[in-house]
Write an enzyme that holds these catalytic residues in place. Structure first.
Site, PDB file in Angstrom:
ATOM      1  CB  SER A  18      -0.908   0.022   1.226  1.00 21.22           C
ATOM      2  OG  SER A  18      -1.488   1.313   1.335  1.00 21.22           O
ATOM      3  CG  HIS A  43      -3.819  -1.567  -1.780  1.00 21.95           C
ATOM      4  ND1 HIS A  43      -4.865  -2.366  -2.184  1.00 21.95           N
ATOM      5  CD2 HIS A  43      -4.316  -0.785  -0.786  1.00 21.95           C
ATOM      6  CE1 HIS A  43      -5.945  -2.079  -1.474  1.00 21.95           C
ATOM      7  NE2 HIS A  43      -5.644  -1.115  -0.622  1.00 21.95           N
ATOM      8  CG  ASP A  45      -5.190   2.366   0.543  1.00 25.11           C
ATOM      9  OD1 ASP A  45      -6.138   1.570   0.433  1.00 25.11           O
ATOM     10  OD2 ASP A  45      -4.075   2.042   0.997  1.00 25.11           O
ATOM     11  CG  MET A  47      -8.584   7.135   1.969  1.00 27.60           C
ATOM     12  SD  MET A  47      -7.696   7.267   3.531  1.00 27.60           S
ATOM     13  CE  MET A  47      -6.891   5.675   3.581  1.00 27.60           C
ATOM     14  CG  HIS A  76      -9.203   0.072  -1.038  1.00 23.69           C
ATOM     15  ND1 HIS A  76      -8.692  -0.142   0.229  1.00 23.69           N
ATOM     16  CD2 HIS A  76     -10.554   0.011  -0.901  1.00 23.69           C
ATOM     17  CE1 HIS A  76      -9.690  -0.308   1.080  1.00 23.69           C
ATOM     18  NE2 HIS A  76     -10.830  -0.214   0.418  1.00 23.69           N
ATOM     19  CG  MET A  78     -11.433   3.132   1.374  1.00 17.83           C
ATOM     20  SD  MET A  78      -9.981   3.182   2.426  1.00 17.83           S
ATOM     21  CE  MET A  78      -8.717   3.248   1.168  1.00 17.83           C
ATOM     22  CG  MET A 147     -11.802  -2.914   4.648  1.00 16.53           C
ATOM     23  SD  MET A 147     -10.296  -2.482   3.754  1.00 16.53           S
ATOM     24  CE  MET A 147      -9.331  -1.681   5.043  1.00 16.53           C
ATOM     25  CG  ASP A 185      -6.309  -2.893   2.826  1.00 11.48           C
ATOM     26  OD1 ASP A 185      -5.261  -2.603   3.428  1.00 11.48           O
ATOM     27  OD2 ASP A 185      -6.941  -2.080   2.110  1.00 11.48           O
TER      28      ASP A 185
HETATM   29  C1  DX5 Z   1      -6.648   1.531   5.177  1.00  7.02           C
HETATM   30  C2  DX5 Z   1      -6.111   1.192   3.815  1.00  7.02           C
HETATM   31  C3  DX5 Z   1      -4.973   0.235   3.836  1.00  7.02           C
HETATM   32  C4  DX5 Z   1      -3.745   0.709   4.572  1.00  7.02           C
HETATM   33  C5  DX5 Z   1      -2.948  -0.499   4.993  1.00  7.02           C
HETATM   34  O1  DX5 Z   1      -7.760   2.331   5.024  1.00  7.02           O
HETATM   35  O2  DX5 Z   1      -7.126   0.624   3.021  1.00  7.02           O
HETATM   36  O3  DX5 Z   1      -4.641  -0.173   2.522  1.00  7.02           O
HETATM   37  O4  DX5 Z   1      -2.937   1.552   3.817  1.00  7.02           O
HETATM   38  O5  DX5 Z   1      -1.862  -0.068   5.748  1.00  7.02           O
HETATM   39  P1  DX5 Z   1      -1.126  -1.007   6.801  1.00  7.02           P
HETATM   40  O6  DX5 Z   1      -0.603  -2.203   6.046  1.00  7.02           O
HETATM   41  O7  DX5 Z   1      -0.065  -0.144   7.330  1.00  7.02           O
HETATM   42  O8  DX5 Z   1      -2.145  -1.408   7.828  1.00  7.02           O
HETATM   43 ZN    ZN Z   2      -6.584  -0.306   1.077  1.00  2.00          ZN
END
Ligand code: DX5
Ligand code: ZN
Length: 227
Positions: A18, A43, A45, A47, A76, A78, A147, A185
């Site tokens: 990620s 990955h 993310d 948001m 991903h 969100m 998750m 994740d």
């Molecule tokens: C959380 C994200 C994850 C996050 C994982 O909302 O979807 O992908 O970056 O990070 P680690 O591996 O540090 O928990």
């Molecule tokens: Zn993620």
């Protein structure tokens, strides 16, 4: 589209570092580090500060890093309205797009929209959402993402009690003889990956444990693929 998730077997153990845990001042070399280290996916993310209580990055960052990497871009989302934005992420360079079943849009419509862009599609469940929420869509997606932390932040503690959900989804995928990848994740590292593998997950998102590994990304990635 540069890479295709469908070329991998659902029994293959794959790592998706990620980017959230990378040094944002050096994205080019950070991505090269995990690419050389043996990751198959990256990955990303996204948001929106609404669906989750945090903001990260969007399409322009993905467009820029697309120029420096051939990794499979595992986006991903969100965000509250994935249907509205899916095409712009595909255009920016996504290979695969995962959205949340809890978002405002009709899951079937989101899956159709993602497919129309040429990307593969994934559906994600937050910790409080039961496994059964994704059962109606299993024959329409390429991946389910479970998750193992509340979405919104990297570096949180792995929730071991999500393993029964992973197992229930894997069983339903197998019962229907479907080819669907199962990704986990949040808080995944060399230790917590073990129950994930045992429960039937095959793609491991790892931010902190890969980008901030004291012994380097390559060792961390190899550790995540060790059965
Ligand atoms: C959380 C994200 C994850 C996050 C994982 O909302 O979807 O992908 O970056 O990070 P680690 O591996 O540090 O928990
Ligand atoms: Zn993620």
């Amino acid at each position: 589209m540069i890479a295709d998730l469908r070329k991998f077997d659902c029994g293959d153990l794959l790592v998706s570092p990620s980017l959230l845990a990378a040094d944002f001042a050096r994205l080019d070399s950070e991505i090269a580090r995990v690419e050389k280290g043996g990751a198959e996916l990256l990955h990303l993310d996204v948001m929106d500060g609404h669906f989750v209580p945090n903001l990260s990055f969007g399409g322009p960052v993905i467009t820029s890093i697309r120029k420096v990497s051939k990794l499979l871009f595992d986006v991903h989302l969100m965000i509250s309205h994935p249907e509205k934005y899916a095409a712009s992420f595909a255009k920016a360079g996504a290979d695969h797009i995962t959205f949340h079943v809890e978002s405002d849009d009709d899951p079937e419509a989101v899956i159709r929209t993602i497919r129309e862009t040429g990307c593969t599609a994934g559906i994600c469940v937050k910790p409080k959402t039961p496994a059964e929420a994704v059962f109606p869509y299993l024959d329409k997606v390429d991946m389910v993402l479970v998750m193992t932390v509340e979405p919104g932040f990297g570096g949180q503690k792995f929730m071991a009690d999500m393993m029964s959900k992973v197992q229930a989804i894997r069983q339903e995928i197998d019962r229907k003889s479907l080819k669907v990848h199962l990704e986990v994740d949040g808080g995944v590292d060399r230790e917590t990956v073990k129950p994930c593998i045992a429960a039937g997950a095959n793609i491991f998102v790892a931010g902190t444990s890969v980008f901030r590994a004291p012994d380097g990304a390559e060792a961390a990635i190899a550790g995540l693929k060790h059965r």
